[in-house]
Design a protein around this motif. Structure first.
Motif, short mmCIF file in Angstrom:
data_model
loop_
_atom_site.label_atom_id
_atom_site.label_comp_id
_atom_site.label_asym_id
_atom_site.label_seq_id
_atom_site.Cartn_x
_atom_site.Cartn_y
_atom_site.Cartn_z
N PRO A 280 5.13 -2.61 -10.99
CA PRO A 280 5.21 -1.93 -12.30
C PRO A 280 6.08 -0.68 -12.23
CG PRO A 280 2.96 -2.51 -11.75
CD PRO A 280 3.76 -2.74 -10.51
N LYS A 281 6.79 -0.41 -13.28
CA LYS A 281 7.61 0.80 -13.36
C LYS A 281 6.72 2.03 -13.51
CE LYS A 281 11.81 -1.17 -15.40
NZ LYS A 281 12.66 -1.23 -16.62
N GLY A 282 7.26 3.17 -13.13
CA GLY A 282 6.61 4.43 -13.44
C GLY A 282 5.76 5.02 -12.33
N TRP A 283 5.75 4.43 -11.15
CA TRP A 283 4.94 4.99 -10.05
C TRP A 283 5.64 4.76 -8.74
CZ3 TRP A 283 1.20 8.31 -10.74
CH2 TRP A 283 0.37 8.66 -9.67
N ASP A 284 5.54 5.72 -7.82
CA ASP A 284 6.16 5.58 -6.51
C ASP A 284 5.41 6.46 -5.51
OD1 ASP A 284 7.16 8.30 -6.76
OD2 ASP A 284 8.83 7.52 -7.94
N LYS A 285 5.87 6.46 -4.27
CA LYS A 285 5.17 7.23 -3.24
C LYS A 285 5.25 8.73 -3.48
CE LYS A 285 5.34 3.97 0.64
NZ LYS A 285 5.79 3.76 2.04
N GLY A 286 6.30 9.18 -4.13
CA GLY A 286 6.40 10.61 -4.46
C GLY A 286 5.30 11.03 -5.41
N LYS A 287 5.07 10.23 -6.44
CA LYS A 287 4.00 10.53 -7.39
C LYS A 287 2.64 10.41 -6.70
CE LYS A 287 6.40 9.30 -11.68
NZ LYS A 287 7.74 9.07 -11.14
N ALA A 288 2.51 9.46 -5.78
CA ALA A 288 1.26 9.31 -5.04
C ALA A 288 0.98 10.54 -4.18
CB ALA A 288 1.31 8.06 -4.17
N VAL A 289 2.02 11.06 -3.53
CA VAL A 289 1.88 12.28 -2.73
C VAL A 289 1.38 13.44 -3.59
CG1 VAL A 289 3.20 14.10 -1.57
CG2 VAL A 289 3.48 11.73 -0.87
N ASN A 290 1.97 13.62 -4.76
CA ASN A 290 1.56 14.70 -5.65
C ASN A 290 0.13 14.50 -6.13
OD1 ASN A 290 3.98 16.08 -5.49
ND2 ASN A 290 4.87 15.07 -7.27
#
Length: 271
Positions: free
Chosen positions: A189-199
């Motif tokens: 799915p668009k809109g999520w990645d490891k950077g957002k997970a880290v935050n």
């Protein structure tokens, strides 16, 4: 290969000067948020992902680091959460599977899904299901169903490149995003990645532990880890090169998981 990133003078973190500098930053910090990728970082690549076990010396160092109360450790992997937890079991460790689409915090019950998808449109659903059925029948591609998305594992970069061209066209302007790694294409799915997970994980830890100033460290080896490197501009970012070049956003680099083992051993005070 990671195309499009600016090549800079990357620093080999195990060099005496660089390692000393990093260890001093860690010693000065009150709290450390340590983020680790799994495959290619803690464990060497294997044709069968279920046989890609973490290096024994890495596991020993991680268990010692987990005893340090100022270190808050998280594993962030493209693997499914349930699979990641089977590969390595650590105390006081937070786990994020499917590139952070499913998260388990050590101090909370249940699985957190921080990125709730909006209703998937009909065309996106149709293309997704069509792709799933096609590759379920393919004899030269292994399909991994991650619940949130699909991972297509190829036995050569040539086959991967051929499939990627068609898949990009198929999923253009849909609710899904293509991500290409080492002999793997992920449809997620668009809109999520490891950077957002880290935050997200960082915010959860800060709130639970009532801390503000932290030093973040991220060690990873793949294109998916570049999103995390980008959000850690004031932290310590370490790229595990394996067989790739040094086109990365990370400041430091290691050559392979064996180097990761050396670094973690040093950080754990074992060398």
């Amino acid at each position: 290969m990671k195309c499009g990133l600016i090549v800079m003078n990357k620093k080999f973190i195990l060099a005496n000067k660089q390692l000393s500098k990093v260890k001093k930053r860690i010693e000065r910090a009150d709290d450390i948020l340590l983020f680790l990728d799994y495959d290619g970082t803690l464990a060497p690549f294997k044709a069968d992902p279920l046989s890609a076990f973490v290096l024994p010396e890495v596991e020993a160092s991680l268990k010692k680091l987990a005893e340090n109360k100022k270190i808050h450790m998280s594993l962030i992997s493209g693997r499914k959460l349930s699979e990641l937890k089977k590969m390595i079991d650590l105390n006081r460790c937070h786990y994020a599977g499917s590139h952070g689409l499913e998260i388990e915090m050590s101090f909370a019950d249940g699985i957190i899904i921080p990125h709730q998808n909006k209703e998937i449109d009909v065309l996106s659903k149709k293309n997704y299901q069509m792709t799933k059925e096609k590759y379920l029948k393919a004899v030269d591609v292994r399909l991994e169903d991650k619940n949130f998305g699909l991972a297509l594992h190829f036995d050569s970069e040539k086959k991967q490149a051929e499939a990627e061209k068609d898949l990009k066209a198929l999923f253009e302007n849909t609710a899904y995003h293509l991500l290409s790694g080492r002999e793997v294409i992920e449809i997620r799915p668009k809109g999520w990645d490891k950077g957002k997970a880290v935050n997200y994980i960082s915010d959860q830890i800060r709130e639970k532990s009532d801390i503000n100033e932290v030093l973040k460290i991220y060690i990873g080896d793949d294109r998916t880890d570049e999103d995390a490197f980008k959000v850690l501009k004031d932290g310590i970012t370490i790229y595990v090169q394996n067989e790739d070049d040094l086109n990365t956003e990370a400041e430091y680099y290691l050559r392979d998981p064996e180097d990761t083992a050396k670094l973690l051993k040093s950080l754990a005070g074992e060398s």
